[in-house]
Structures are given as structure tokens and as C-alpha cells.
Design a protein around this motif. Structure first.
Motif, PDB file in Angstrom:
ATOM      1  N   LYS A  37      -9.588  -2.183   6.259  1.00  0.00           N
ATOM      2  CA  LYS A  37      -9.626  -2.116   7.734  1.00  0.00           C
ATOM      3  C   LYS A  37     -11.049  -1.909   8.228  1.00  0.00           C
ATOM      4  N   LYS A  38     -11.794  -1.020   7.561  1.00  0.00           N
ATOM      5  CA  LYS A  38     -13.172  -0.749   7.974  1.00  0.00           C
ATOM      6  C   LYS A  38     -14.050  -1.991   7.864  1.00  0.00           C
ATOM      7  N   TYR A  81       0.855  -1.191   0.000  1.00  0.00           N
ATOM      8  CA  TYR A  81       0.000   0.000   0.000  1.00  0.00           C
ATOM      9  C   TYR A  81       0.889   1.239   0.000  1.00  0.00           C
ATOM     10  N   SER A 135       0.992   3.830  -2.727  1.00  0.00           N
ATOM     11  CA  SER A 135       0.404   5.016  -3.347  1.00  0.00           C
ATOM     12  C   SER A 135      -0.786   5.523  -2.523  1.00  0.00           C
ATOM     13  N   ARG A 136      -1.290   6.680  -2.899  1.00  0.00           N
ATOM     14  CA  ARG A 136      -2.466   7.251  -2.231  1.00  0.00           C
ATOM     15  C   ARG A 136      -3.654   6.305  -2.382  1.00  0.00           C
ATOM     16  N   LYS A 137      -3.819   5.758  -3.579  1.00  0.00           N
ATOM     17  CA  LYS A 137      -4.907   4.811  -3.816  1.00  0.00           C
ATOM     18  C   LYS A 137      -4.730   3.571  -2.928  1.00  0.00           C
ATOM     19  N   HIS A 156      -3.299   3.430   0.016  1.00  0.00           N
ATOM     20  CA  HIS A 156      -3.669   3.785   1.394  1.00  0.00           C
ATOM     21  C   HIS A 156      -5.186   3.796   1.551  1.00  0.00           C
ATOM     22  N   GLN A 157      -5.884   4.281   0.543  1.00  0.00           N
ATOM     23  CA  GLN A 157      -7.351   4.288   0.591  1.00  0.00           C
ATOM     24  C   GLN A 157      -7.900   2.864   0.597  1.00  0.00           C
ATOM     25  N   GLN A 158      -7.278   1.982  -0.196  1.00  0.00           N
ATOM     26  CA  GLN A 158      -7.703   0.584  -0.217  1.00  0.00           C
ATOM     27  C   GLN A 158      -7.479  -0.072   1.141  1.00  0.00           C
ATOM     28  N   LYS A 159      -6.348   0.218   1.754  1.00  0.00           N
ATOM     29  CA  LYS A 159      -6.039  -0.367   3.058  1.00  0.00           C
ATOM     30  C   LYS A 159      -7.053   0.101   4.102  1.00  0.00           C
ATOM     31  N   GLU A 160      -7.380   1.375   4.069  1.00  0.00           N
ATOM     32  CA  GLU A 160      -8.379   1.895   5.016  1.00  0.00           C
ATOM     33  C   GLU A 160      -9.740   1.241   4.805  1.00  0.00           C
ATOM     34  N   ALA A 161     -10.124   1.051   3.539  1.00  0.00           N
ATOM     35  CA  ALA A 161     -11.398   0.388   3.250  1.00  0.00           C
ATOM     36  C   ALA A 161     -11.391  -1.051   3.751  1.00  0.00           C
TER      37      ALA A 161
END
Length: 75
Positions: free
Chosen positions: A65-66, A52, A54-56, A58-63
């Protein structure tokens, strides 16, 4: 990824063998250097795609995690 290091090595070996068949002499050091460069590029690409960074990413990782789909749960 559809290529791995042994596949790249065999492919470059095939190209060298075809060139030798047609009378083009490729030094062994050059063939090894090309193979090493191709494997290094593949390693960097694979590391980029499987982490993870790139910015994308990091967004995927957060999604993930949620949704509780990563190690460590919803931290």
C-alpha cells in the motif's frame, strides 16, 4: 504452487493403477476420498498463501500500500 487439482487426481490415479497392476485392489470410493482430501488440503493451502491472513501477510500488504502497488492506491 507446483500442483493443481487435475495433477493431484492424475497422480493418485497413477498410484491406484500401479497398485492394481501388482494385484492390490483399491476401492473406487477410497480413491475418490483420497483425491477429495488432497484437493481440499490444496485449496486451503492456496487460500492461505494467496491472501494476507498472517501477521507477515498484513505487513506485506501495508508495504505494498505504501508503494501504491495495491488496488485503491495509498488508502
Amino acid at each position: 504452487m507446483m500442483f493443481d487439482a487435475p495433477s493431484i487426481t492424475r497422480f493418485i490415479g497413477l498410484i491406484v493403477a500401479l497398485l492394481a497392476y501388482f494385484g492390490v485392489n483399491v476401492p473406487e470410493d477410497l480413491a475418490e476420498a483420497i483425491t477429495s482430501l488432497a484437493v481440499a488440503i490444496l485449496a486451503v493451502y492456496t487460500a492461505w498463501k494467496n491472501n494476507y491472513i498472517s501477521r507477515k501477510g498484513h505487513q506485506q500488504k501495508e508495504a505494498l500500500k505504501k508503494q501504491g502497488l495495491t488496488k485503491g492506491g495509498n488508502k
